[in-house]
Design a protein around this motif. Structure first.
Motif, PDB file in Angstrom:
ATOM      1  N   THR A  22       0.833  -1.206   0.000  1.00  0.00           N
ATOM      2  CA  THR A  22       0.000   0.000   0.000  1.00  0.00           C
ATOM      3  C   THR A  22       0.860   1.246   0.000  1.00  0.00           C
ATOM      4  N   THR A  70      -6.540  -1.840  -5.784  1.00  0.00           N
ATOM      5  CA  THR A  70      -7.684  -1.108  -5.263  1.00  0.00           C
ATOM      6  C   THR A  70      -7.236   0.266  -4.778  1.00  0.00           C
ATOM      7  N   ALA A  71      -8.189   1.187  -4.738  1.00  0.00           N
ATOM      8  CA  ALA A  71      -7.917   2.533  -4.251  1.00  0.00           C
ATOM      9  C   ALA A  71      -8.939   2.882  -3.193  1.00  0.00           C
ATOM     10  N   GLU A  72      -8.464   3.505  -2.140  1.00  0.00           N
ATOM     11  CA  GLU A  72      -9.344   3.997  -1.085  1.00  0.00           C
ATOM     12  C   GLU A  72      -8.755   5.307  -0.593  1.00  0.00           C
ATOM     13  N   GLY A  73      -9.421   6.399  -0.934  1.00  0.00           N
ATOM     14  CA  GLY A  73      -8.892   7.710  -0.569  1.00  0.00           C
ATOM     15  C   GLY A  73      -7.543   7.923  -1.236  1.00  0.00           C
ATOM     16  N   GLU A  74      -6.566   8.276  -0.446  1.00  0.00           N
ATOM     17  CA  GLU A  74      -5.226   8.518  -0.977  1.00  0.00           C
ATOM     18  C   GLU A  74      -4.371   7.262  -1.048  1.00  0.00           C
ATOM     19  N   HIS A  75      -4.917   6.137  -0.634  1.00  0.00           N
ATOM     20  CA  HIS A  75      -4.151   4.888  -0.589  1.00  0.00           C
ATOM     21  C   HIS A  75      -4.451   4.025  -1.802  1.00  0.00           C
ATOM     22  N   ARG A  76      -3.413   3.436  -2.350  1.00  0.00           N
ATOM     23  CA  ARG A  76      -3.550   2.446  -3.410  1.00  0.00           C
ATOM     24  C   ARG A  76      -2.927   1.161  -2.887  1.00  0.00           C
ATOM     25  N   THR A  77      -3.621   0.029  -3.076  1.00  0.00           N
ATOM     26  CA  THR A  77      -3.112  -1.251  -2.594  1.00  0.00           C
ATOM     27  C   THR A  77      -3.067  -2.256  -3.735  1.00  0.00           C
ATOM     28  N   HIS A 112       0.846   5.707  -0.090  1.00  0.00           N
ATOM     29  CA  HIS A 112       0.121   6.780   0.584  1.00  0.00           C
ATOM     30  C   HIS A 112       0.223   8.096  -0.167  1.00  0.00           C
TER      31      HIS A 112
END
Length: 156
Positions: free
Chosen positions: A88, A137-144, A90
């Motif tokens: 992940t 996947t992306a959630e907010g500013e995080h990419r995993t 940031h």
């Protein structure tokens, strides 16, 4: 109705690395150490290490923009039949930071050599061919990036 509950994957390791060149080598070594007791066949272990290094480099360069103050978080899990590694970033870069979707352009060597396709773009292509599964996947500013590799396959 009988249902068998699958146990939740067991966490084998969790660590954060600075977004600096060379952190990908630390990541692959720590992941390899965390799965050493699982006796993964050497070819599959090499594939996992390559995929982890590539995904970590993408997170450092494209996700975190090589900013040492932004960490790359890595977790390693074992489900009993497969190893799951999450990487992940940031950085909050746009959704195209690493392609990753099913519509990502497949690298074509002839088109790259002729200049019709940019020289970049081999990382995710390589990762997909090294492991049994890859999800971005992306959630907010995080990419995993979630990598999965089975511990045993026919022929190993």
């Amino acid at each position: 109705m009988n249902s068998v509950a699958c146990p939740a994957p067991r966490r084998l390791a969790s660590f954060a690395l600075a977004s600096v060149p060379g952190s990908e080598r630390v990541a692959l070594a720590q992941v390899a150490d965390s799965v050493a007791d699982l006796n993964l066949p050497s070819r599959r272990l090499d594939n996992l290490k390559t995929a982890v290094a590539e995904a970590t480099m993408n997170a450092i360069e494209h996700g975190n923009d090589n900013r040492p103050d932004l960490a790359v978080d890595i977790e390693v899990f074992y489900s009993g039949t497969e190893i799951i590694v999450t990487i992940t970033d940031h950085g909050g870069r746009g959704p195209g930071w690493a392609g990753g979707g099913d519509d990502a352009e497949i690298p074509d060597l002839d088109r790259k050599l002729s200049g019709d396709q940019g020289p970049r773009g081999w990382g995710l292509f390589l990762i997909r061919h090294m492991v049994d599964g890859m999800q971005v996947t992306a959630e907010g500013e995080h990419r995993t990036v979630r990598l999965t590799i089975r511990t045993k396959v026919p022929g190993d």
